[in-house]
Design a protein around this motif. Structure first.
Motif, PDB file in Angstrom:
ATOM      1  N   ILE A   1     -42.784  47.205  37.614  1.00 12.65           N
ATOM      2  CA  ILE A   1     -43.847  46.735  36.743  1.00 12.65           C
ATOM      3  C   ILE A   1     -45.152  46.931  37.495  1.00 12.65           C
TER       4      ILE A   1
ATOM      5  N   GLU B   1     -52.393  38.768  33.770  1.00 15.41           N
ATOM      6  CA  GLU B   1     -50.940  38.632  33.733  1.00 15.41           C
ATOM      7  C   GLU B   1     -50.334  39.755  32.903  1.00 15.41           C
ATOM      8  N   LYS B   2     -49.152  40.192  33.361  1.00 14.48           N
ATOM      9  CA  LYS B   2     -48.406  41.188  32.601  1.00 14.48           C
ATOM     10  C   LYS B   2     -46.936  40.819  32.676  1.00 14.48           C
ATOM     11  N   LYS B   3     -46.271  40.829  31.519  1.00 24.20           N
ATOM     12  CA  LYS B   3     -44.873  40.419  31.456  1.00 24.20           C
ATOM     13  C   LYS B   3     -44.037  41.538  30.865  1.00 24.20           C
ATOM     14  N   GLU B   4     -42.900  41.811  31.515  1.00 24.96           N
ATOM     15  CA  GLU B   4     -41.932  42.769  31.000  1.00 24.96           C
ATOM     16  C   GLU B   4     -40.544  42.177  31.203  1.00 24.96           C
TER      17      GLU B   4
ATOM     18  N   ARG C   1     -37.893  39.752  32.135  1.00 31.98           N
ATOM     19  CA  ARG C   1     -37.868  38.602  33.043  1.00 31.98           C
ATOM     20  C   ARG C   1     -38.880  38.721  34.180  1.00 31.98           C
TER      21      ARG C   1
ATOM     22  N   THR D   1     -42.743  39.125  35.653  1.00 29.82           N
ATOM     23  CA  THR D   1     -44.146  38.857  35.336  1.00 29.82           C
ATOM     24  C   THR D   1     -44.987  39.065  36.577  1.00 29.82           C
TER      25      THR D   1
ATOM     26  N   SER E   1     -48.650  38.100  38.079  1.00 36.02           N
ATOM     27  CA  SER E   1     -49.857  37.304  37.944  1.00 36.02           C
ATOM     28  C   SER E   1     -50.898  37.860  38.893  1.00 36.02           C
TER      29      SER E   1
ATOM     30  N   HIS F   1     -43.141  37.284  39.619  1.00 35.92           N
ATOM     31  CA  HIS F   1     -42.241  36.202  39.265  1.00 35.92           C
ATOM     32  C   HIS F   1     -41.029  36.804  38.554  1.00 35.92           C
TER      33      HIS F   1
END
Lengths: 112, 114
Positions: free
Chosen positions: A48, A56-59, A61, A63, A65, A76
């Protein structure tokens, strides 16, 4: 100036827990911050990445920050699984640059 | 779709010898970067090749040299090997227009200098 400092060096997390890996940088010219996952005997694989214009970017599970003012970013891993056990590298590169600077790595072990 | 292919996978050389490592980039990629990864450390940038020319070099001596061919494949040559050159050598490919969009790495060549 060119370093990316990564912590912790190693991490043990229970299955289902949250794994957190932190990185810090000095060079404000960095504008691309990827995370790579490496299993034994394999090359790193891009997991990622984030640019400094978002916090923040989430893909799934995973993430990232990002705190631009503190020049820090973190990975995370939610609901950590034994299959997530690997070495994780944070990295940074500059727009128009040709090289990526890697952190020293964090060895994650997720206990079943 | 083939990823990045490196050969050989393992190599043992004697101090003072020369070695050549090879890399075929991912299909569609035209830029190749080489990294050295010592045991327990993060990858360190050696150099990057695009259009058959070295674009940038990291903090490695001239004993480390490279080449890129018209088909985008690349070689890393190391002369006068030292014990400290023992490491995993990683080849990474990317799109030159997407230099800031991450690499695709090969599995590496494990070089042992004795």
């Amino acid at each position: 100036q060119q370093q990316v400092k990564q912590s912790p060096q190693s991490l043990i997390v229970q299955k289902g827990g949250i794994s957190i890996i932190n990185c810090a940088y000095e060079n404000t010219a960095f504008d691309y911050f990827p995370w790579y996952q490496q299993f034994p005997g394999k090359g790193p694989a891009l997991l990622i990445a984030i640019r400094p214009d978002v916090s923040e970017k989430k893909e799934g599970r995973f993430t990232i920050s990002f705190n631009k003012s503190a020049k820090q970013f973190s990975l995370h891993i939610m609901d950590s699984q034994p299959g997530d056990s690997a070495t994780y590298f944070c990295a940074a590169s500059m727009l128009g640059g040709f090289k990526t600077i890697f952190g020293a790595g964090t060895r994650l072990f997720v206990k079943a | 779709d083939a990823g990045v292919t490196q050969s050989p996978t393992h190599l043992i050389k004697t101090r003072g010898q020369q070695v050549t490592l090879r890399c075929s980039p991912k299909s569609g990629h035209d830029t190749v970067s080489w990294y050295q990864q010592a045991l327990g450390q993060g990858p360190q940038f050696i150099f990057q090749y695009y259009e058959e020319e070295e674009r940038q070099r990291g903090n490695f001596p001239d004993r480390f040299s490279g080449h890129q061919y018209p088909n985008y494949s690349s070689e890393l040559n190391v002369n006068a090997l030292l014990l400290g050159d023992s490491a995993l050598y990683l080849c990474a490919s990317s799109l030159v227009a997407a230099a800031n969009y991450g690499y695709t790495f090969g599995s590496g060549t494990r070089l042992t200098v004795v």
